[in-house]
Design an enzyme around this catalytic site. Structure first.
Site: not given
Length: 263
Positions: A141, A160, A166, A168, A205-206, A252
């Site tokens: 994100h 960020c 980047h 998580h 996801d991904h 996170e």
């Protein structure tokens, strides 16, 4: 209000584990210790009330350990080994067995069935129970507010705000609240997992949350907004179930998490 929580860790080895008659040798890793293969669990007891004027303890934690080992672990072992008692039925029995701590009040009882699955009973919610299950997803994100200038965004979000984003490895704990149904369950855990996976995990996801997830095209994907969005996606999925959605917590990082509920 002072609340004290003590976690007692233990293994289930048999209906009459001889270790329970002896002295605890490793309460951190669990006592009774695991012999061969078997379940390993923990029970968290939260008490509230006045401090003892002499010791300044709420209660001596050794008393909690002894009570759990005498009253709770044998009942848990019996339920695990007979195979007919559901976890919510067991929780109701444990709550009744451990109810009296005069002059203290039993605020919450939480049985960790695994590191990722737990059942709990809170005093104001009896006879309802909470079932929590943990999931994970990985995503990228970028924290950026299009209404602010580039300089303002860099000031607010720092690294960020990297234009390339980047990532998580997020953990998500979903908690349901309800009374056991006629079969003694809140919900079948495989069904619970299928609902969360299809509604949220597969969706996030991904993915690049800003680009590929419609909910975040106009909403900054902070951990706060991810928790809120996850809750609002899941809430209608449990509306007709015996257990309703109580809260969603998103980690996170191991040091940063957010809980969202609409209670």
């Amino acid at each position: 209000m002072i609340r004290l929580t003590r976690e007692v860790r233990f293994a289930i080895n048999g209906p009459a584990d001889p270790q329970l008659g002896g002295r605890a040798t490793n309460g951190y890793a669990g006592f009774p210790a695991l012999v061969g293969f078997g379940p390993w669990m923990s029970l968290q007891v939260t008490l509230s009330g006045p401090l003892d004027p002499v010791s300044n303890y709420l209660i001596n934690i050794k008393q909690i350990d002894t009570t759990v080992r005498e009253l709770a672990i044998p009942r848990i072992a019996e339920a695990v080994l007979d195979g007919r008692t559901t976890p919510p039925q067991l929780m109701a029995r444990l709550d009744a067995a451990l109810a009296a701590w005069p002059p203290l009040m039993l605020e919450e009882l939480k049985l960790n069935l695994s590191p990722f699955t737990s059942l709990s009973i809170r005093a104001p919610e009896r006879p309802m129970m909470r079932l929590s299950q943990t999931f994970e997803f990985s995503a990228t994100h970028r924290l950026h507010n299009p209404k602010a200038t580039d300089a303002e965004n860099r000031h607010i979000f720092g690294k960020c705000n990297n234009p390339h984003g980047h990532g998580h490895n997020y953990e998500v704990q979903v908690t349901l609240l309800g009374e056991p149904d006629a079969t003694g369950l809140l919900i079948e855990i495989p069904e619970f997992e299928r609902i969360v996976a299809a509604t949220v995990i597969d969706r996030f996801d991904h993915k690049n949350l800003n680009v590929e997830v419609p909910e975040f095209r106009e909403l900054i994907p902070t951990v706060e907004n991810i928790a809120m969005t996850t809750y609002r996606l899941l809430k209608p999925k449990f509306a007709k179930k015996s257990a309703k959605l109580a809260s969603v917590t998103v980690w996170e990082t191991p040091k940063t998490w957010c809980e969202y509920s609409e209670e």
